[in-house]
Design a protein around this motif. Structure first.
Motif, PDB file in Angstrom:
ATOM      1  N   GLN A  58       0.848  -1.198   0.000  1.00 61.84           N
ATOM      2  CA  GLN A  58       0.000   0.000   0.000  1.00 61.84           C
ATOM      3  C   GLN A  58       0.894   1.263   0.000  1.00 61.84           C
ATOM      4  O   GLN A  58       2.007   1.234   0.515  1.00 61.84           O
ATOM      5  N   PRO A  59       0.387   2.359  -0.559  1.00 60.86           N
ATOM      6  CA  PRO A  59       1.142   3.616  -0.445  1.00 60.86           C
ATOM      7  C   PRO A  59       1.343   3.954   1.034  1.00 60.86           C
ATOM      8  O   PRO A  59       0.482   3.653   1.873  1.00 60.86           O
ATOM      9  N   PHE A  60       2.471   4.583   1.342  1.00 60.46           N
ATOM     10  CA  PHE A  60       2.828   4.832   2.739  1.00 60.46           C
ATOM     11  C   PHE A  60       1.735   5.620   3.455  1.00 60.46           C
ATOM     12  O   PHE A  60       1.346   5.291   4.582  1.00 60.46           O
ATOM     13  N   TRP A  61       1.218   6.648   2.794  1.00 58.00           N
ATOM     14  CA  TRP A  61       0.214   7.488   3.455  1.00 58.00           C
ATOM     15  C   TRP A  61      -1.046   6.694   3.778  1.00 58.00           C
ATOM     16  O   TRP A  61      -1.679   6.882   4.822  1.00 58.00           O
ATOM     17  N   LEU A  62      -1.393   5.761   2.877  1.00 59.20           N
ATOM     18  CA  LEU A  62      -2.592   4.948   3.098  1.00 59.20           C
ATOM     19  C   LEU A  62      -2.361   3.964   4.258  1.00 59.20           C
ATOM     20  O   LEU A  62      -3.246   3.765   5.103  1.00 59.20           O
ATOM     21  N   ALA A  63      -1.163   3.393   4.290  1.00 60.51           N
ATOM     22  CA  ALA A  63      -0.836   2.462   5.381  1.00 60.51           C
ATOM     23  C   ALA A  63      -0.916   3.189   6.726  1.00 60.51           C
ATOM     24  O   ALA A  63      -1.430   2.644   7.710  1.00 60.51           O
ATOM     25  N   VAL A  64      -0.412   4.424   6.753  1.00 57.51           N
ATOM     26  CA  VAL A  64      -0.447   5.211   7.998  1.00 57.51           C
ATOM     27  C   VAL A  64      -1.895   5.495   8.391  1.00 57.51           C
ATOM     28  O   VAL A  64      -2.297   5.321   9.551  1.00 57.51           O
ATOM     29  N   LEU A  65      -2.687   5.915   7.409  1.00 56.97           N
ATOM     30  CA  LEU A  65      -4.088   6.270   7.682  1.00 56.97           C
ATOM     31  C   LEU A  65      -4.864   5.068   8.223  1.00 56.97           C
ATOM     32  O   LEU A  65      -5.576   5.171   9.237  1.00 56.97           O
ATOM     33  N   VAL A  66      -4.695   3.927   7.561  1.00 57.49           N
ATOM     34  CA  VAL A  66      -5.401   2.712   7.994  1.00 57.49           C
ATOM     35  C   VAL A  66      -4.948   2.315   9.400  1.00 57.49           C
ATOM     36  O   VAL A  66      -5.755   1.915  10.244  1.00 57.49           O
ATOM     37  N   ALA A  67      -3.644   2.454   9.664  1.00 57.21           N
ATOM     38  CA  ALA A  67      -3.110   2.073  10.985  1.00 57.21           C
ATOM     39  C   ALA A  67      -3.718   2.941  12.083  1.00 57.21           C
ATOM     40  O   ALA A  67      -4.113   2.437  13.141  1.00 57.21           O
ATOM     41  N   VAL A  68      -3.804   4.244  11.835  1.00 53.40           N
ATOM     42  CA  VAL A  68      -4.356   5.154  12.851  1.00 53.40           C
ATOM     43  C   VAL A  68      -5.840   4.837  13.084  1.00 53.40           C
ATOM     44  O   VAL A  68      -6.304   4.765  14.239  1.00 53.40           O
ATOM     45  N   ILE A  69      -6.573   4.618  11.992  1.00 48.00           N
ATOM     46  CA  ILE A  69      -8.000   4.286  12.138  1.00 48.00           C
ATOM     47  C   ILE A  69      -8.164   2.959  12.882  1.00 48.00           C
ATOM     48  O   ILE A  69      -9.048   2.808  13.736  1.00 48.00           O
ATOM     49  N   ALA A  70      -7.282   2.013  12.579  1.00 44.37           N
ATOM     50  CA  ALA A  70      -7.343   0.710  13.282  1.00 44.37           C
ATOM     51  C   ALA A  70      -7.159   0.902  14.784  1.00 44.37           C
ATOM     52  O   ALA A  70      -7.806   0.230  15.597  1.00 44.37           O
ATOM     53  N   GLY A  71      -6.272   1.838  15.158  1.00 48.35           N
ATOM     54  CA  GLY A  71      -6.077   2.131  16.582  1.00 48.35           C
ATOM     55  C   GLY A  71      -7.365   2.628  17.217  1.00 48.35           C
ATOM     56  O   GLY A  71      -7.754   2.185  18.307  1.00 48.35           O
ATOM     57  N   GLY A  72      -8.065   3.533  16.524  1.00 49.64           N
ATOM     58  CA  GLY A  72      -9.313   4.078  17.045  1.00 49.64           C
ATOM     59  C   GLY A  72     -10.396   3.024  17.170  1.00 49.64           C
ATOM     60  O   GLY A  72     -11.053   2.896  18.211  1.00 49.64           O
ATOM     61  N   VAL A 202      -1.787   7.666  16.245  1.00 52.06           N
ATOM     62  CA  VAL A 202      -0.842   8.673  15.743  1.00 52.06           C
ATOM     63  C   VAL A 202       0.494   8.527  16.471  1.00 52.06           C
ATOM     64  O   VAL A 202       1.572   8.500  15.849  1.00 52.06           O
ATOM     65  N   ALA A 203       0.428   8.410  17.809  1.00 56.25           N
ATOM     66  CA  ALA A 203       1.662   8.261  18.577  1.00 56.25           C
ATOM     67  C   ALA A 203       2.380   6.964  18.200  1.00 56.25           C
ATOM     68  O   ALA A 203       3.612   6.935  18.099  1.00 56.25           O
ATOM     69  N   GLY A 204       1.606   5.900  17.972  1.00 59.43           N
ATOM     70  CA  GLY A 204       2.199   4.616  17.602  1.00 59.43           C
ATOM     71  C   GLY A 204       2.932   4.695  16.273  1.00 59.43           C
ATOM     72  O   GLY A 204       4.033   4.177  16.125  1.00 59.43           O
ATOM     73  N   VAL A 205       2.329   5.375  15.310  1.00 64.46           N
ATOM     74  CA  VAL A 205       2.973   5.517  14.000  1.00 64.46           C
ATOM     75  C   VAL A 205       4.290   6.293  14.154  1.00 64.46           C
ATOM     76  O   VAL A 205       5.341   5.897  13.616  1.00 64.46           O
ATOM     77  N   LEU A 206       4.250   7.397  14.903  1.00 62.96           N
ATOM     78  CA  LEU A 206       5.472   8.187  15.114  1.00 62.96           C
ATOM     79  C   LEU A 206       6.541   7.340  15.809  1.00 62.96           C
ATOM     80  O   LEU A 206       7.712   7.381  15.451  1.00 62.96           O
ATOM     81  N   TRP A 207       6.099   6.589  16.813  1.00 60.66           N
ATOM     82  CA  TRP A 207       7.035   5.758  17.597  1.00 60.66           C
ATOM     83  C   TRP A 207       7.694   4.709  16.699  1.00 60.66           C
ATOM     84  O   TRP A 207       8.907   4.508  16.719  1.00 60.66           O
ATOM     85  N   VAL A 208       6.868   4.030  15.897  1.00 63.95           N
ATOM     86  CA  VAL A 208       7.381   2.940  15.055  1.00 63.95           C
ATOM     87  C   VAL A 208       8.303   3.483  13.962  1.00 63.95           C
ATOM     88  O   VAL A 208       9.356   2.906  13.678  1.00 63.95           O
ATOM     89  N   ILE A 209       7.921   4.600  13.384  1.00 64.19           N
ATOM     90  CA  ILE A 209       8.765   5.162  12.327  1.00 64.19           C
ATOM     91  C   ILE A 209      10.115   5.577  12.913  1.00 64.19           C
ATOM     92  O   ILE A 209      11.165   5.384  12.307  1.00 64.19           O
ATOM     93  N   GLN A 210      10.099   6.131  14.106  1.00 65.54           N
ATOM     94  CA  GLN A 210      11.346   6.559  14.738  1.00 65.54           C
ATOM     95  C   GLN A 210      12.193   5.350  15.142  1.00 65.54           C
ATOM     96  O   GLN A 210      13.401   5.349  14.998  1.00 65.54           O
ATOM     97  N   ARG A 211      11.533   4.277  15.618  1.00 64.78           N
ATOM     98  CA  ARG A 211      12.280   3.127  16.113  1.00 64.78           C
ATOM     99  C   ARG A 211      12.627   2.131  15.012  1.00 64.78           C
ATOM    100  O   ARG A 211      13.582   1.374  15.146  1.00 64.78           O
ATOM    101  N   GLY A 212      11.829   2.110  13.949  1.00 64.83           N
ATOM    102  CA  GLY A 212      12.176   1.238  12.827  1.00 64.83           C
ATOM    103  C   GLY A 212      11.726  -0.200  12.986  1.00 64.83           C
ATOM    104  O   GLY A 212      11.996  -1.034  12.137  1.00 64.83           O
ATOM    105  N   SER A 213      11.046  -0.515  14.097  1.00 69.50           N
ATOM    106  CA  SER A 213      10.569  -1.882  14.259  1.00 69.50           C
ATOM    107  C   SER A 213       9.378  -1.890  15.202  1.00 69.50           C
ATOM    108  O   SER A 213       9.137  -0.926  15.927  1.00 69.50           O
TER     109      SER A 213
END
Lengths: 295, 408
Positions: A58-72, A202-213
């Motif tokens: 998936q495009p990165f932006w879409l993956a991020v969007l779906v991930a945030v919505i999944a959190g909610g 949102v925090a999870g996405v930032l955390w994962v992108i910063q940590r890389g895993s």
């Protein structure tokens, strides 16, 4: 000067993430009086959904969007399945429920996915840095700051201008009065969990992108930090959660930057000592309400 | 901050209480069927009861789970062939320590009470010390899956072994490699949060400076910390700039660190240790290119390892992800050699044979304990990541006289 710029960048990028996490805790606390320790697992879940999105092309932006919505959505489901049946139970029962949900999700991640961490491939444009003056700032940090600040501004707009925003702020002051004014408790609590889950996303996405895993136990440290942040700011105070995020971040980064090397292994102990000192000055947190017990 | 040389009072109290509770349980009939050893002291057929106090969940599951998978594959094959030497079958009793030292002690007490012949402990020093102490007191051999801190056997006693080479040995291999590559200035990054991450940088510094190099900076991190930006800023400010960075950080800290390091434009060589030998590191792609680390062997479906890949895949329906699956199988091969030597399932006979083991044939090479410090005497593989794949630089067996002494 360069050291100061680096310090501020580090404080704002980490503080923004802490603030988002603590706000997620504070929103639920304000309506239910519960510190949801399964909040960290919502971050972890977001990380796995992000990974799945990226791995399925998936495009990165879409993956991020779906991930945030999944959190909610996951947070709302968590409220429905785990917390609604015990809503009227004691605070201790709610707390134990949140621990149980947290551990259940951890074990599910470990046995259902892998006990090992999974690398999350992020776009290469995020792995480089920009020069500002003589300082180099990584694009991940710039993204953290941008997303963190925009999210906080959006939340402020939401709390100031929307019906549900008003309801949550009012519930933070007096939940029963909000009920008497016609706001349905179930919908308000469900909405608070949904919002909390989106913030964890949102925090999870930032955390994962910063940590890389992403790994099954990823959520533990952030939720612990968020709890401390929420306490510093004043439990249930939305303003306090934001302020607490930046205060804890400023303390952690300052100690990491300027503590003498031989004292560095005691950094966490020094951090928490300072937190205790702050709480001894502000026993209810910096923005907390003084508790009044009627006899 | 260094670890104490033995278990804390709290650990001893937990262990004692657990043992008392278990003894009480046995006295009331619970566990009656398993409270006595099934081990005769002759070479008659018997069952080697292996107690596994491993981490099925928690932060050490990444090392203990694949080790257990490898070991259970070996045990299944041995039993299918009628046992070791056709008469010594293997029974494995597995209990989860949840990556917790106190739980490791509790689980070890339960396993000891079940009459095990040998105890396998987690792949880290701290929980292994807690569990190993129980086995030590009962005269039972304890072996860590792959706990590489050389303080482990020293802290517990003469019945504690490890399937891993010592951290001082792998640090020596890294230091020699750094010297051979012409690196002169190094930066080390450790963490006081575990014996592994705390002591490895010190071993490296001692060996590297003995080779004529200089450690120009030493940083510390907290395991699981949110960001490494400050540490990266510190490295950037060093003068002279380090040409090599050594760290025992592993997942999830290593990916975070190297992302921040390369993101800040620092191109110094990076040396790591066996904790990063995983697909997560390989999946970092360009960021991890050139990272060189020590490990037990190169996990590739070729040569001596191809049979293992085939068998592992047949049992688990997937390829092994980390070398720890191989080391778990090798622990089985070591036990095979030990029992052949002991010709017994008796705990003391096994300990005698384990202490004097020489040249047991593993998959990655031979494994010995005789004449050593109860850490496995085995070759250290040095691996470089090239195009997101493991590439063998060489295998090394440093002269023990040149290896830094274990620090307590």
């Amino acid at each position: 000067m360069d050291a100061l710029i680096s310090y501020l960048v580090n404080v704002i990028s980490l503080g923004g993430t802490y603030a988002l996490l603590a706000l997620g805790l504070a929103v639920v606390f304000s309506v239910l009086g519960l510190i949801n320790f399964a909040h960290g697992e919502l971050m972890t879940l977001t990380g796995y959904v992000l990974l799945a999105g990226i791995l399925t092309g998936q495009p990165f932006w879409l993956a991020v969007l779906v991930a945030v919505i999944a959190g909610g959505i996951s947070a709302a489901l968590m409220e429905f399945a785990a917390f609604r049946p015990v809503r009227n139970a004691s605070g201790a029962t709610l707390l134990m429920t949140s621990f149980a949900v947290s551990m259940l999700l951890q074990v599910l991640f470990q046995n259902g996915i892998s006990p090992r961490g999974q690398a999350v491939p992020v776009p290469t444009w995020l792995t480089t840095s920009l020069s500002i003056g003589n300082s180099q700032i990584s694009k991940v940090q710039i993204m953290s700051i941008t997303v963190g600040v925009l999210s906080l501004l959006a939340l402020k707009f939401f709390f100031d201008r929307s019906y549900w925003g008003w309801a949550i702020r009012a519930a933070a002051d007096d939940f029963e009065i909000v009920g008497l004014m016609g706001v349905k408790a179930s919908r308000l609590i469900m909405f608070a969990f949904l919002l909390s889950g989106l913030l964890a996303g949102v925090a999870g996405v930032l955390w994962v992108i910063q940590r890389g895993s992403v790994d099954p136990l990823m959520g533990f440290k952030p939720v612990l930090a968020a709890f401390i942040v929420a306490v510093i700011g004043g439990l249930g105070s939305l303003t306090g959660a934001v302020a607490g995020g930046f205060i804890l971040s400023a303390i952690e980064i300052a100690l990491q930057t300027w503590l003498p090397p031989n004292v560095m292994p005691y950094r966490d102990a020094v951090t928490y000592t300072l937190v205790v000192i702050i709480l001894s000055i502000f026993p209810n947190g910096i923005f907390g309400k003084k508790s009044q017990e009627k006899v | 901050m260094q670890r104490k040389s033995g278990p804390s009072k709290v650990t001893k109290m937990v262990v004692s209480l657990s043992a008392i509770m278990l003894l009480s349980a046995c006295a009331t009939g619970e566990g009656e069927a398993t409270a006595t050893s099934s081990a005769p002291t002759t070479s008659e057929a018997c069952t080697v009861k292996v107690g596994v106090a491993g981490s099925q969940t928690g932060g050490l599951a990444y090392i203990d789970v694949p080790n257990l998978e490898g070991f259970e594959l070996w045990a299944e094959q041995v039993n299918a062939a009628g046992g070791i030497d056709g008469k010594f079958t293997i029974e494995t009793v597995v209990k989860d320590t949840r990556s917790d030292a106190a739980q490791s002690a509790t689980v070890a007490a339960e396993l000891v009470a079940e009459g095990i012949s040998i105890l396998i402990t987690p792949g880290d020093a701290d929980p292994s010390i807690a569990a190993g102490q129980l086995a030590q007191d009962e005269g039972i051999t304890a072996v860590s899956w792959f706990g590489s801190s050389p303080i482990l056997p020293l802290a517990v006693g003469d019945h504690m072994f490890s399937n891993a080479f010592g951290d001082n040995t792998q640090a020596k291999v890294l230091a020699d490699h750094a010297t051979e590559m012409g690196y002169q200035n190094a930066y080390t990054l450790g963490s006081p949060d575990s014996a592994y991450t705390n002591l490895l940088p010190g071993y490296f510094k001692e060996a590297f400076e003995a080779n004529g190099g200089k450690v120009v900076g030493e940083g510390t991190f907290s395991m699981g910390q949110a960001s490494f930006s400050v540490i990266v800023d510190e490295i950037k400010a060093l003068s002279p700039a380090p040409d090599v960075i050594m760290t025992p950080a592993y997942e999830p800290d290593f990916p975070t660190f190297i992302k921040a390091l390369r993101g800040a434009g620092i191109t110094a060589a990076v040396l790591g240790t066996d904790g990063i030998d995983s697909p997560t590191t390989l999946a970092l792609a360009d960021i991890a290119e050139g990272v060189t680390y020590t490990t037990a062997g190169v996990l590739k479906n070729e040569g001596a390892m191809s049979t293992f890949f085939t068998d592992y895949n047949a049992k688990y329906g997937k390829d092994p992800e980390t070398i720890y699956a191989v080391t778990g199988y090798e622990l089985g091969l070591t036990l095979d050699a030990v029992v052949k030597q002991a010709q017994s399932c008796d705990a003391d006979a096994i300990w005698q044979a384990w202490s004097n083991l020489e040249g047991a044939q593993g998959i990655t090479g031979t494994i010995s304990y005789k004449g050593g410090d109860r850490m496995a005497i085995r070759e250290v593989a040095l691996v470089e990541i090239k195009n997101s794949e493991r590439s063998l630089v060489g295998t090394f067996a440093p002269d023990p006289a040149t290896v830094p002494k274990a620090q307590l």
